[in-house]
Design a protein around this motif. Sequence first.
Motif, PDB file in Angstrom:
ATOM      1  N   GLU A 142       0.874  -1.342   0.063  1.00 39.53           N
ATOM      2  CA  GLU A 142       0.100   0.040  -0.095  1.00 39.53           C
ATOM      3  C   GLU A 142       0.949   1.433  -0.245  1.00 39.53           C
ATOM      4  O   GLU A 142       1.314   1.717   0.968  1.00 39.53           O
ATOM      5  CB  GLU A 142      -0.952   0.062   1.064  1.00 39.53           C
ATOM      6  N   LEU A 143       1.106   1.793  -1.319  1.00 33.68           N
ATOM      7  CA  LEU A 143       1.840   3.179  -1.392  1.00 33.68           C
ATOM      8  C   LEU A 143       1.064   4.133  -0.697  1.00 33.68           C
ATOM      9  O   LEU A 143      -0.229   4.329  -0.493  1.00 33.68           O
ATOM     10  CB  LEU A 143       1.984   3.349  -2.788  1.00 33.68           C
ATOM     11  N   ARG A 144       1.962   5.167   0.019  1.00 35.88           N
ATOM     12  CA  ARG A 144       1.404   6.300   0.753  1.00 35.88           C
ATOM     13  C   ARG A 144       1.065   7.313  -0.344  1.00 35.88           C
ATOM     14  O   ARG A 144       1.927   7.685  -1.117  1.00 35.88           O
ATOM     15  CB  ARG A 144       2.367   6.924   1.691  1.00 35.88           C
ATOM     16  N   MET A 151       3.986   7.324  -2.836  1.00 38.81           N
ATOM     17  CA  MET A 151       5.326   7.421  -2.158  1.00 38.81           C
ATOM     18  C   MET A 151       5.563   5.830  -1.498  1.00 38.81           C
ATOM     19  O   MET A 151       4.982   5.103  -0.955  1.00 38.81           O
ATOM     20  CB  MET A 151       5.260   8.602  -0.877  1.00 38.81           C
ATOM     21  N   GLY A 152       6.706   5.581  -1.236  1.00 41.18           N
ATOM     22  CA  GLY A 152       7.276   4.283  -0.516  1.00 41.18           C
ATOM     23  C   GLY A 152       8.304   3.677  -1.360  1.00 41.18           C
ATOM     24  O   GLY A 152       8.832   2.731  -0.626  1.00 41.18           O
ATOM     25  N   MET A 153       8.415   3.692  -2.572  1.00 40.51           N
ATOM     26  CA  MET A 153       9.370   2.837  -3.415  1.00 40.51           C
ATOM     27  C   MET A 153      10.698   3.453  -3.358  1.00 40.51           C
ATOM     28  O   MET A 153      10.676   4.734  -3.400  1.00 40.51           O
ATOM     29  CB  MET A 153       9.003   2.656  -4.807  1.00 40.51           C
ATOM     30  N   ARG A 154      11.812   2.866  -3.425  1.00 41.61           N
ATOM     31  CA  ARG A 154      13.049   3.192  -3.503  1.00 41.61           C
ATOM     32  C   ARG A 154      13.808   2.133  -4.091  1.00 41.61           C
ATOM     33  O   ARG A 154      13.818   1.027  -4.249  1.00 41.61           O
ATOM     34  CB  ARG A 154      13.639   3.314  -1.922  1.00 41.61           C
ATOM     35  N   VAL A 155      15.019   2.595  -4.877  1.00 45.64           N
ATOM     36  CA  VAL A 155      15.940   1.836  -5.642  1.00 45.64           C
ATOM     37  C   VAL A 155      16.877   1.443  -4.497  1.00 45.64           C
ATOM     38  O   VAL A 155      17.562   2.029  -3.695  1.00 45.64           O
ATOM     39  CB  VAL A 155      16.705   2.646  -6.667  1.00 45.64           C
ATOM     40  N   ILE A 156      17.330  -0.103  -4.488  1.00 45.32           N
ATOM     41  CA  ILE A 156      17.882  -0.540  -3.534  1.00 45.32           C
ATOM     42  C   ILE A 156      19.283  -0.837  -4.208  1.00 45.32           C
ATOM     43  O   ILE A 156      20.430  -0.450  -3.701  1.00 45.32           O
ATOM     44  CB  ILE A 156      17.618  -1.829  -3.160  1.00 45.32           C
ATOM     45  N   ASP A 157      19.355  -1.671  -5.423  1.00 45.02           N
ATOM     46  CA  ASP A 157      20.764  -1.569  -6.087  1.00 45.02           C
ATOM     47  C   ASP A 157      20.200  -1.721  -7.452  1.00 45.02           C
ATOM     48  O   ASP A 157      18.975  -1.447  -7.870  1.00 45.02           O
ATOM     49  CB  ASP A 157      21.466  -2.900  -5.589  1.00 45.02           C
ATOM     50  N   ASP A 158      21.180  -2.036  -8.373  1.00 47.44           N
ATOM     51  CA  ASP A 158      20.872  -2.065  -9.994  1.00 47.44           C
ATOM     52  C   ASP A 158      19.833  -2.896 -10.348  1.00 47.44           C
ATOM     53  O   ASP A 158      19.232  -2.747 -11.411  1.00 47.44           O
ATOM     54  CB  ASP A 158      22.264  -2.539 -10.629  1.00 47.44           C
ATOM     55  N   THR A 160      17.084  -4.141  -7.771  1.00 51.33           N
ATOM     56  CA  THR A 160      16.135  -4.468  -6.938  1.00 51.33           C
ATOM     57  C   THR A 160      15.495  -3.069  -6.451  1.00 51.33           C
ATOM     58  O   THR A 160      16.402  -2.064  -6.145  1.00 51.33           O
ATOM     59  CB  THR A 160      16.678  -5.030  -5.686  1.00 51.33           C
ATOM     60  N   VAL A 161      14.345  -2.988  -6.548  1.00 47.80           N
ATOM     61  CA  VAL A 161      13.737  -1.650  -5.908  1.00 47.80           C
ATOM     62  C   VAL A 161      12.863  -2.299  -4.684  1.00 47.80           C
ATOM     63  O   VAL A 161      12.692  -3.607  -4.527  1.00 47.80           O
ATOM     64  CB  VAL A 161      12.621  -1.201  -6.645  1.00 47.80           C
ATOM     65  N   GLY A 162      12.675  -1.705  -3.717  1.00 48.94           N
ATOM     66  CA  GLY A 162      11.990  -2.044  -2.595  1.00 48.94           C
ATOM     67  C   GLY A 162      10.769  -1.035  -2.011  1.00 48.94           C
ATOM     68  O   GLY A 162      10.741   0.233  -2.429  1.00 48.94           O
ATOM     69  N   PHE A 163       9.745  -1.617  -1.281  1.00 47.25           N
ATOM     70  CA  PHE A 163       8.897  -0.862  -0.982  1.00 47.25           C
ATOM     71  C   PHE A 163       9.081  -0.666   0.608  1.00 47.25           C
ATOM     72  O   PHE A 163       9.371  -1.744   1.665  1.00 47.25           O
ATOM     73  CB  PHE A 163       7.288  -1.677  -0.882  1.00 47.25           C
ATOM     74  N   PHE A 164       9.262   0.538   1.097  1.00 45.01           N
ATOM     75  CA  PHE A 164       9.743   1.036   2.385  1.00 45.01           C
ATOM     76  C   PHE A 164       8.427   1.681   3.194  1.00 45.01           C
ATOM     77  O   PHE A 164       7.819   2.413   2.792  1.00 45.01           O
ATOM     78  CB  PHE A 164      10.757   1.802   2.341  1.00 45.01           C
ATOM     79  N   GLU A 165       8.131   1.036   4.328  1.00 45.44           N
ATOM     80  CA  GLU A 165       7.063   1.919   5.128  1.00 45.44           C
ATOM     81  C   GLU A 165       7.734   3.313   5.608  1.00 45.44           C
ATOM     82  O   GLU A 165       8.774   3.516   5.630  1.00 45.44           O
ATOM     83  CB  GLU A 165       6.715   1.170   6.344  1.00 45.44           C
ATOM     84  N   ASP A 166       6.680   4.376   5.933  1.00 46.78           N
ATOM     85  CA  ASP A 166       7.047   5.712   6.373  1.00 46.78           C
ATOM     86  C   ASP A 166       7.985   5.462   7.338  1.00 46.78           C
ATOM     87  O   ASP A 166       7.927   4.993   8.299  1.00 46.78           O
ATOM     88  CB  ASP A 166       6.035   6.331   6.813  1.00 46.78           C
TER      89      ASP A 166
END
Length: 550
Positions: A142-144, A151-158, A160-166
């Motif tokens: 559930e994106l904010r 909001m909530g998605m972020r690039v982890i490495d070349d 992988t992307v991840g969903f991060f809680e606030d």
Amino acid sequence: MSKQKSAESDLMQKVVSLSKRRGFVFQSSEIYGGLKSAYDYGPLGVELKRNLMNEWWRSMVHEREDVVGLDASIVMHPKVWQASGHLAGFSDPLVDCLISKERFRADKAPRPVAGDSLPITCADKGQAKKYQEAIGKRFEIELRREGTRLMGMRVIDDATVGFFEDGGEEPVRTFPYRGYVSPAFGSPFLSEERQFNLMFRTQLGAVDVMGDIAAFVAENKEMDQKELRAGIEQKVKDSAVYLRPETAQAMFVQFLNCQQTMSMKVPFGIAQMGKSFRNEITTEHFIFRSCEFEQMEMEFFVEPGTQADWLEYWRDRRLEWWRSLSNNPDKFTYRAHDEDELAHYADACYDIEYDYPWGFDELEGVASRTDYDLRKHAEHSGAKLTYFDPQKEDPETGKNGWRYTPYVIEPAAGATRGVLVYLLDAYHEETVTDAKGNEATRVVLKLHPRLAPIKVAVLPLIKKDGMPELARELVSRFFKAGINARYDEQHAIGKRYRRHDEAGTPYCITIDGQTGEDGTVTIRDRDTMEQDRIPMADALAVVQERLVNS
Ligand code: GAP
């Protein structure tokens, strides 16, 4: 939007609107709702486009002893496109956003890097809610929502992307990352890349490819979908021909015929202009990028080792030419390609650019294509596409007489893109005061007289007292001299002047009461609005002189 940006997009809108209003460019098949990115050149547009192309032909072919012309067929042998690399390489990697269905070119997409947050930017709050739900359903996250952004998605490495809680440091869920996001929304939720060939494929002659396909499918019922598709693709390919995606290849293929029939000595060029077709994924900016367009290209064959000097020579000549027909020469410039921008066949390249409302962008490419094309066509066809210079020493053997594959410098310009450039360049508004002291905006298309669709309008002041007859007589004198003149008696004289200002007509000649008395007429200059009284007998010579000296 900044003030400057809005003024720029305003200019584009004004040019699009004037193009329709005055008959320069219409949307194709308009009464059926239009065909995406296809345009028709109306009564004035066809004249402007032809004048531009004729000017190019004059400067590239007629005024040069070292260039000859060619008009080749649009459909060529399919092996031409195999040899040139267009069948294999003229394809773009295409990707779809799984949420918005936006389709885009992977190689042009934004590329956020590790640590970057990936806000998905929606058009409005309603769309943000819709996409939030769609992502939730499909990926169980559930994106904010922050206004129009998710909001909530972020690039982890070349990869992988991840969903991060606030405020969270660890991802709740991870997904594969392709290294880019969709250009409009910034979405990392993407389909596989698919290759997409930009050439229009068609069939030549009475080939029943459908019959072949039906038989193939009936005979291969046991095949899975992937195998069937590959088999069908092969059947289609076997009998396919293509609409040319550039005019260039015919000039390589006809190199020997042109060189030998005209006894041309290297360095020399072959020039061609005409239609090209590309199944563009993104068509944009009115006629800037369309699927059917016209090009003006010249292949200039030079001795190996001299290509760097000739590249600079043609870059400068071409830039000069574009500037010579414009009101704002400073808006044209050139830019060298970076190493990683160069096409596989080029060892150097310049783009001639124009300052469009969206910024500097390409108008013409001037490429140093090495001997790639002649070599490839020689390999695929078996023809000996070389040149023998009896005066030169062969650098390898040291003996007199050198046979070599010429190198090529190619100035490749867009004719339809040139039409857009000169419409933008010519569009001009000014405030004028009429006879009653009222202020009004005068729109004037300050096209170079040699580009102007109508060179001279002949206007009887009123539709009686012999004025129409005299005006028609004068028009026929212009026609006989090959000058595109127009008889115009509709509306009051002021309105007619304004109409011709918008059409870019450089001269208006008015037949009035005095003409019958002393044989004089007035000639009005579009840009200065100044009027001179001249003998009607001199009108043709005056216009001819002004056109030659413009
Ligand atoms: N033979 C080389 C060649 O075709 P290009 O840069 O692909 O090079 C040359 O095309 C010019 O043709 C471009 O600079 C542009 O002015 C014009 N052009 C290319 N694609 C176009 C399109 N889809 N619509 C309008 N003009 C286009």
